[in-house]
Design an enzyme around this catalytic site. Structure first.
Site, PDB file in Angstrom:
ATOM      1  N   ASP A  86       0.827  -1.216   0.000  1.00 47.15           N
ATOM      2  CA  ASP A  86       0.000   0.000   0.000  1.00 47.15           C
ATOM      3  C   ASP A  86       0.856   1.259   0.000  1.00 47.15           C
ATOM      4  O   ASP A  86       0.365   2.351   0.315  1.00 47.15           O
ATOM      5  CB  ASP A  86      -0.901   0.024   1.244  1.00 47.15           C
ATOM      6  CG  ASP A  86      -2.034  -0.978   1.171  1.00 47.15           C
ATOM      7  OD1 ASP A  86      -2.333  -1.457   0.060  1.00 47.15           O
ATOM      8  OD2 ASP A  86      -2.621  -1.293   2.221  1.00 47.15           O
ATOM      9  N   ASP A 235      -4.742  -8.581  14.636  1.00 49.60           N
ATOM     10  CA  ASP A 235      -4.155  -9.886  14.929  1.00 49.60           C
ATOM     11  C   ASP A 235      -4.694 -10.461  16.229  1.00 49.60           C
ATOM     12  O   ASP A 235      -5.075 -11.641  16.299  1.00 49.60           O
ATOM     13  CB  ASP A 235      -2.627  -9.770  14.982  1.00 49.60           C
ATOM     14  CG  ASP A 235      -2.156  -8.524  15.724  1.00 49.60           C
ATOM     15  OD1 ASP A 235      -2.967  -7.871  16.404  1.00 49.60           O
ATOM     16  OD2 ASP A 235      -0.961  -8.203  15.628  1.00 49.60           O
TER      17      ASP A 235
END
Length: 502
Positions: A86, A235
């Site tokens: 990105d 996560d």
């Protein structure tokens, strides 16, 4: 009013004691299970594996990460490298050239670019899954370097036990000796992995996926609902949801994957604030599912205790703010914090245990010399982390701010961060803490040490922040040439770019 303030103060002290009791329990469980080691199952049939590398402006470290993954000992026809890029700087060009060279060597690679950063890291990981069909997914952040035998040491656990959905390795360090800050962080990171993660896993309690250096079973990931960006710790969120859905997680302390420790206080401060917000968001999101799940009582208690890991700092901050008015009103007379001080020995003992496990006696002693710095920096960041926790409790949705990676000297890097507005709040709080210490010296001297430690911690953070600001201004004013080779020239963002050879 005095009674209310006393009650709040006592409640904060009690809450801190309960949390620290959980740390003491972890230390005890670690000591009881310290000799246990998971036997490595045989590795026979080798399945297809995708390695995902999420990047955002990582010109300093992207290429060496890709080289390390390309060097992993695994059949080339069964390994796919996905660079989820990105970036808006020269990282894009560097990655494109690197992947072209790998493909020329017969290594399969994809360079996946998105039109925007929707969902940040979670969005990038989810986008990568749409471009592969592998059942097993390894993930490494930009600053990590996996060992060549990583897949051969982690994959067997997933292949031989269908109930295991996640395998997590232990984080090592590439720059632990860079400065006092990195030495202090090493002590904290080692303790988390060597003592906390090991104790939780061996006791059958929930453990988090730490975002890098791990391997996922795709069916586990999808059954848990996939990656979500509604917290800043995607996560932690996904790994808890997976374990609530019945999947098991395997922690392997003997498998080490080395990463970069933030060598700049501003970068570390930003990282901790993001984790504080994300952990608290996960607490709000997952507390009810945990309590109503079929987990055992100890599993539920220790899961909630883990998700509360950043709450002690606002509690300590609140106690500091309440101390002067209570001292002046005589509201702390007869209130002893000695029990809290005794149980507070658990965290330092955890640090000692982790270093004794990793090093010989001389190395452990040398590593423990970083404890004073860790104490000062940890307490000094309490205001910043408390504001991050408050943001989560109030439902704020701050953006995902990556931790910059430097590889080389951060002092002249354009990735280096400047101090934020909390510096001035920390300066004011430092003065307040010193005033509280002077009051305690006159009215209740047993509180002096606690208050002076707090004041010195804030002074340390303020002093380091001011010093970093001066270093950055001086380095950028006097630099005749960018030591990073000018890799920060911004590029026009492309909507999508994908290089693949499958």
């Amino acid at each position: 009013m005095l009674t209310l303030l006393q009650a709040i103060y006592a409640l904060c002290a009690l809450s801190l004691g309960l949390y620290t009791a959980g740390q003491a329990l972890l230390l005890w469980r670690y000591w009881r299970t310290r000799r246990l080691k998971a036997a490595t199952p045989p590795l026979e049939d080798l399945p297809h594996v995708t390695v995902q590398l999420p990047l955002y402006n990582e010109a300093n470290v992207a290429c060496q990460l890709i080289d390390a993954v390309a060097a992993v000992d695994y059949p080339r026809d069964k390994l796919l490298i996905q660079v989820l890029d990105d970036s808006k700087d020269l990282t894009v060009q560097l990655v494109a050239l690197k992947l072209a060279a790998l493909e020329a060597r017969g290594i399969r690679a994809q360079h996946i670019r998105r039109a925007d950063r929707a969902g940040f890291k979670a969005g990038a990981l989810a986008a990568g899954l749409r471009h592969c069909d592998s059942e097993y997914i390894a993930i490494f952040d930009a600053d990590f370097l996996p060992p060549s035998d990583f897949l051969r040491r982690t994959l067997p656990y997933l292949l031989n036990d269908p109930s295991i959905g996640i395998v997590q390795s232990r984080w090592g360090h590439r720059n632990a000796e860079e400065n006092s800050l990195t030495r202090a962080q090493r002590l904290s990171i080692d303790t988390h992995f060597v003592v906390e993660q090991a104790a939780r896993n061996r006791s059958g309690w929930l453990i988090p996926f730490n975002g890098a250096g791990g391997l996922w079973r795709r069916s586990c990931l999808e059954a848990a609902g996939g990656w979500s960006s509604d917290t800043l710790t995607e996560d932690l969120d996904l790994s808890y949801r997976a374990q609530l859905a019945g999947w098991r997680s395997q922690f392997l302390p003997e498998v080490e994957v080395r990463g970069e420790i933030p060598p700049q206080l501003a970068a570390y401060k930003q990282q901790q604030a993001r984790w504080a917000t994300g952990s608290t968001q996960c607490l709000l999101k997952l507390a009810r599912p945990i309590v109503s799940s079929r987990l055992g009582v100890s599993q539920k208690i220790m899961a909630i205790q883990h998700l509360c890991q950043y709450l002690p700092q606002p509690l300590m901050l609140l106690m500091l703010l309440l101390t002067p008015p209570l001292l002046l009103a005589g509201g702390l007379e007869g209130l002893s914090l000695a029990p809290l001080g005794i149980i507070g020995l658990a965290p330092p003992l955890m640090y000692v245990a982790s270093q004794m496990r990793l090093y010989d006696s001389r190395g452990a002693l040398r590593a423990m010399t970083a404890f004073p710095a860790l104490l000062l920096i940890g307490a000094g960041l309490s205001l910043s982390n408390s504001l991050a926790v408050a943001a989560a409790l109030l439902g704020a949705k701050p953006p995902f701010r990556r931790t910059p990676k430097f590889e080389r000297d951060w002092k002249r890097s354009r990735y280096a961060l400047s101090a934020d507005v909390t510096l001035w709040l920390e300066l004011a709080l430092m003065g307040y803490a010193f005033w509280a210490a002077m009051l305690a010296w006159e009215l209740q001297r047993e509180l002096c040490v606690y208050l002076l430690i707090y004041a010195l911690s804030l002074a340390t953070v303020v002093g380091c922040s001011l010093r970093e600001g001066w270093i950055l201004r001086r380095g950028r004013d006097t630099a005749g040439e960018d030591p990073n080779g000018g890799e920060f020239t911004l590029l026009p963002q492309r909507s999508t770019m994908r290089r693949s050879r499958r």
